[in-house]
Scaffold this motif. Structure first.
Motif, PDB file in Angstrom:
ATOM      1  N   VAL A   1       0.832  -1.077   0.159  1.00 44.52           N
ATOM      2  CA  VAL A   1       0.006  -0.016   0.015  1.00 44.52           C
ATOM      3  C   VAL A   1       0.844   1.135  -0.048  1.00 44.52           C
ATOM      4  O   VAL A   1       1.638   1.463   0.943  1.00 44.52           O
ATOM      5  N   ALA A   2       0.952   1.974  -1.046  1.00 48.18           N
ATOM      6  CA  ALA A   2       1.520   3.210  -1.092  1.00 48.18           C
ATOM      7  C   ALA A   2       0.463   4.234  -0.785  1.00 48.18           C
ATOM      8  O   ALA A   2      -0.486   4.281  -0.570  1.00 48.18           O
ATOM      9  N   CYS A   3       1.100   5.215   0.021  1.00 40.82           N
ATOM     10  CA  CYS A   3       0.288   6.130   0.588  1.00 40.82           C
ATOM     11  C   CYS A   3       0.890   7.610   0.956  1.00 40.82           C
ATOM     12  O   CYS A   3       2.191   7.700   0.973  1.00 40.82           O
ATOM     13  N   GLU A   4       0.022   8.660   0.987  1.00 38.98           N
ATOM     14  CA  GLU A   4       0.496  10.007   1.164  1.00 38.98           C
ATOM     15  C   GLU A   4       0.997  10.229   2.478  1.00 38.98           C
ATOM     16  O   GLU A   4       2.570  10.619   2.536  1.00 38.98           O
ATOM     17  N   ASP A   5       0.672   9.703   3.504  1.00 39.62           N
ATOM     18  CA  ASP A   5       1.187   9.643   4.860  1.00 39.62           C
ATOM     19  C   ASP A   5       1.085   8.347   5.583  1.00 39.62           C
ATOM     20  O   ASP A   5      -0.087   8.042   5.735  1.00 39.62           O
ATOM     21  N   THR A   6       2.083   7.567   5.820  1.00 38.43           N
ATOM     22  CA  THR A   6       2.068   6.142   6.284  1.00 38.43           C
ATOM     23  C   THR A   6       1.196   6.143   7.692  1.00 38.43           C
ATOM     24  O   THR A   6       0.777   5.244   8.069  1.00 38.43           O
TER      25      THR A   6
ATOM     26  N   LEU B   1      -2.018   4.271   7.941  1.00 36.02           N
ATOM     27  CA  LEU B   1      -2.017   3.122   9.165  1.00 36.02           C
ATOM     28  C   LEU B   1      -3.178   3.153  10.184  1.00 36.02           C
ATOM     29  O   LEU B   1      -3.504   1.894  10.730  1.00 36.02           O
ATOM     30  N   LYS B   2      -3.557   4.542  10.491  1.00 36.33           N
ATOM     31  CA  LYS B   2      -4.892   4.258  11.213  1.00 36.33           C
ATOM     32  C   LYS B   2      -6.147   3.699  10.775  1.00 36.33           C
ATOM     33  O   LYS B   2      -6.712   3.020  11.239  1.00 36.33           O
ATOM     34  N   LEU B   3      -6.160   4.010   9.414  1.00 38.14           N
ATOM     35  CA  LEU B   3      -7.087   3.253   8.511  1.00 38.14           C
ATOM     36  C   LEU B   3      -7.027   1.797   8.459  1.00 38.14           C
ATOM     37  O   LEU B   3      -8.002   1.167   8.783  1.00 38.14           O
ATOM     38  N   LEU B   4      -5.854   1.346   8.061  1.00 40.93           N
ATOM     39  CA  LEU B   4      -5.525  -0.234   8.207  1.00 40.93           C
ATOM     40  C   LEU B   4      -5.830  -0.818   9.424  1.00 40.93           C
ATOM     41  O   LEU B   4      -5.970  -1.756   9.740  1.00 40.93           O
ATOM     42  N   ASN B   5      -5.169  -0.117  10.597  1.00 41.36           N
ATOM     43  CA  ASN B   5      -5.501  -0.575  12.019  1.00 41.36           C
ATOM     44  C   ASN B   5      -7.158  -0.887  12.199  1.00 41.36           C
ATOM     45  O   ASN B   5      -7.416  -1.775  12.757  1.00 41.36           O
ATOM     46  N   HIS B   6      -7.791   0.054  11.640  1.00 40.83           N
ATOM     47  CA  HIS B   6      -9.329   0.142  11.943  1.00 40.83           C
ATOM     48  C   HIS B   6      -9.837  -1.146  11.354  1.00 40.83           C
ATOM     49  O   HIS B   6     -10.749  -1.622  11.668  1.00 40.83           O
ATOM     50  N   LEU B   7      -9.182  -1.507  10.098  1.00 46.26           N
ATOM     51  CA  LEU B   7      -9.760  -2.581   9.306  1.00 46.26           C
ATOM     52  C   LEU B   7      -9.076  -3.735   9.707  1.00 46.26           C
ATOM     53  O   LEU B   7      -9.411  -4.909   9.114  1.00 46.26           O
ATOM     54  N   ARG B   8      -8.232  -3.802  10.655  1.00 47.47           N
ATOM     55  CA  ARG B   8      -7.264  -4.952  11.096  1.00 47.47           C
ATOM     56  C   ARG B   8      -6.565  -5.597   9.793  1.00 47.47           C
ATOM     57  O   ARG B   8      -6.730  -6.726   9.794  1.00 47.47           O
ATOM     58  N   ILE B   9      -6.027  -4.636   9.095  1.00 48.76           N
ATOM     59  CA  ILE B   9      -5.138  -5.105   7.933  1.00 48.76           C
ATOM     60  C   ILE B   9      -3.696  -4.685   8.159  1.00 48.76           C
ATOM     61  O   ILE B   9      -3.459  -3.805   8.621  1.00 48.76           O
ATOM     62  N   LYS B  10      -2.951  -5.742   8.056  1.00 47.55           N
ATOM     63  CA  LYS B  10      -1.674  -5.690   7.902  1.00 47.55           C
ATOM     64  C   LYS B  10      -0.900  -5.777   6.597  1.00 47.55           C
ATOM     65  O   LYS B  10      -1.163  -6.980   6.010  1.00 47.55           O
ATOM     66  N   VAL B  11      -0.379  -4.768   6.087  1.00 50.48           N
ATOM     67  CA  VAL B  11       0.471  -4.779   4.765  1.00 50.48           C
ATOM     68  C   VAL B  11       1.369  -3.785   4.728  1.00 50.48           C
ATOM     69  O   VAL B  11       1.329  -2.863   5.357  1.00 50.48           O
TER      70      VAL B  11
ATOM     71  N   SER C   1       5.750   5.376   1.579  1.00 49.52           N
ATOM     72  CA  SER C   1       5.389   6.672   1.690  1.00 49.52           C
ATOM     73  C   SER C   1       5.608   7.333   0.112  1.00 49.52           C
ATOM     74  O   SER C   1       6.527   6.708  -0.610  1.00 49.52           O
ATOM     75  N   CYS C   2       4.462   7.691  -0.266  1.00 50.51           N
ATOM     76  CA  CYS C   2       4.433   8.496  -1.848  1.00 50.51           C
ATOM     77  C   CYS C   2       3.551   9.839  -1.512  1.00 50.51           C
ATOM     78  O   CYS C   2       2.394   9.790  -1.741  1.00 50.51           O
ATOM     79  N   ARG C   3       4.340  10.632  -1.006  1.00 52.93           N
ATOM     80  CA  ARG C   3       3.676  12.010  -0.986  1.00 52.93           C
ATOM     81  C   ARG C   3       4.297  13.084  -2.050  1.00 52.93           C
ATOM     82  O   ARG C   3       5.032  12.583  -3.032  1.00 52.93           O
ATOM     83  N   ALA C   4       3.742  14.187  -2.250  1.00 49.86           N
ATOM     84  CA  ALA C   4       4.266  15.190  -3.144  1.00 49.86           C
ATOM     85  C   ALA C   4       5.624  15.079  -3.561  1.00 49.86           C
ATOM     86  O   ALA C   4       6.138  15.523  -4.566  1.00 49.86           O
ATOM     87  N   GLN C   5       6.377  15.225  -2.363  1.00 48.24           N
ATOM     88  CA  GLN C   5       7.737  15.598  -2.247  1.00 48.24           C
ATOM     89  C   GLN C   5       8.651  14.559  -2.705  1.00 48.24           C
ATOM     90  O   GLN C   5       9.725  14.657  -3.249  1.00 48.24           O
ATOM     91  N   ASN C   6       7.976  13.107  -2.726  1.00 51.13           N
ATOM     92  CA  ASN C   6       8.928  12.131  -3.265  1.00 51.13           C
ATOM     93  C   ASN C   6       8.239  11.152  -4.249  1.00 51.13           C
ATOM     94  O   ASN C   6       8.525  10.001  -4.343  1.00 51.13           O
TER      95      ASN C   6
ATOM     96  N   ALA D   1      -3.244   5.371  -1.713  1.00 54.95           N
ATOM     97  CA  ALA D   1      -4.433   5.827  -1.064  1.00 54.95           C
ATOM     98  C   ALA D   1      -3.782   7.191  -0.509  1.00 54.95           C
ATOM     99  O   ALA D   1      -2.542   7.248   0.177  1.00 54.95           O
ATOM    100  N   SER D   2      -4.198   8.281  -0.949  1.00 49.02           N
ATOM    101  CA  SER D   2      -3.805   9.613  -0.245  1.00 49.02           C
ATOM    102  C   SER D   2      -4.671   9.878   1.299  1.00 49.02           C
ATOM    103  O   SER D   2      -5.186   8.942   1.996  1.00 49.02           O
ATOM    104  N   ASP D   3      -4.023  10.842   2.025  1.00 47.94           N
ATOM    105  CA  ASP D   3      -4.623  10.850   3.449  1.00 47.94           C
ATOM    106  C   ASP D   3      -6.068  10.735   3.468  1.00 47.94           C
ATOM    107  O   ASP D   3      -6.724  10.214   4.592  1.00 47.94           O
TER     108      ASP D   3
END
Length: 233
Positions: free
Chosen positions: A38-43, A47-57, A61-66, A87-89
């Motif tokens: 899972v690439a994301c704007e802010d890990t 991570l908060k969303l994935l923890n809510h879903l009980r997902i470990k993957v 980090s894939c944000r505007a700066q990198n 997923a972005s934030d």
């Protein structure tokens, strides 16, 4: 029970909640569960969303700066036959959020890029604004510089088309003041903290909207503005 086909070596662009976690679609959750990366704007946010879903993957980090460098790593994973979700934030990637560069690079590398529709502050506001406009410009954030902001606002108002803006609580009053000064009667709908506990909508002429928020001691939350292409009678 619903079943979804998860394709291998595909980049999925996922719309995530803009506030209420219950807005995540079932399909988006299934994609996140099945992804190899899972690439994301802010890990931290994802991570908060994935923890809510009980997902470990694994997260990347894939944000505007990198985004360019991160895109290369995503493509390398796709080349290995892995399934990647981005997923972005909050909301839909590419709308005032990173994601456009990643999607372009993956497509250029001949990999499938598939959107997983979901929450969007833009679409949510348009649906509740009652603007009655057929043509709507998505502008996002304007320049924080007064001259540039007012110049762009005037150009947008002169088009005769509706437009949607995003703004922070620190600059919202300046933006509303500029709108009221340039066209005091223009119909505006402001959405604050959409889908969250303190969700609020204010509709009316630009001058009235500015006066309403100017009375508050301080502004809180994220703001989205729908500005109609015409004045309401």
């Amino acid at each position: 029970m619903l079943y979804y086909t998860i394709l291998v070596a595909v980049l999925y662009i996922i719309g995530t909640p803009i506030g209420n976690l219950g807005d995540l679609t079932i399909r988006a959750a299934e994609i996140l569960k099945s992804a190899d990366l899972v690439a994301c704007e802010d890990t931290r946010q994802t991570l908060k969303l994935l923890n809510h879903l009980r997902i470990k993957v694994p997260l990347l980090s894939c944000r505007a700066q990198n985004e360019e460098a991160a895109a290369a790593r995503v493509i390398a994973a796709l080349n290995q036959g892995k399934t990647v979700a981005y997923a972005s934030d909050a909301g839909t990637p590419g709308l005032s959020d990173p994601g456009q560069v990643l999607a372009a690079r993956a497509a250029e590398a001949d990999h499938e890029v598939i959107p997983i529709p979901g929450p969007s502050a833009f679409a949510a506001l348009v649906s509740a604004a009652g603007g009655r406009d057929k043509t709507i410009i998505f502008e996002g954030f304007l320049s924080p510089r007064t001259g540039r902001r007012r110049s762009r606002l005037k150009k947008l108002l002169d088009t005769g088309w509706a437009f949607v803006l995003y703004e922070s609580p620190f600059r919202i009053l300046k933006l509303l003041e500029d709108l009221a000064d340039l066209d005091s009667e223009r119909y505006v709908c402001v959405g604050r903290e959409m889908t969250k506990i303190h969700e609020e909508y204010k509709r009316g002429p630009a001058a009235e909207i500015f006066a309403f928020f100017a009375k508050k001691e301080r502004q809180m939350g994220e703001f989205s503005l729908y500005v109609s292409g015409h004045n309401r009678k």
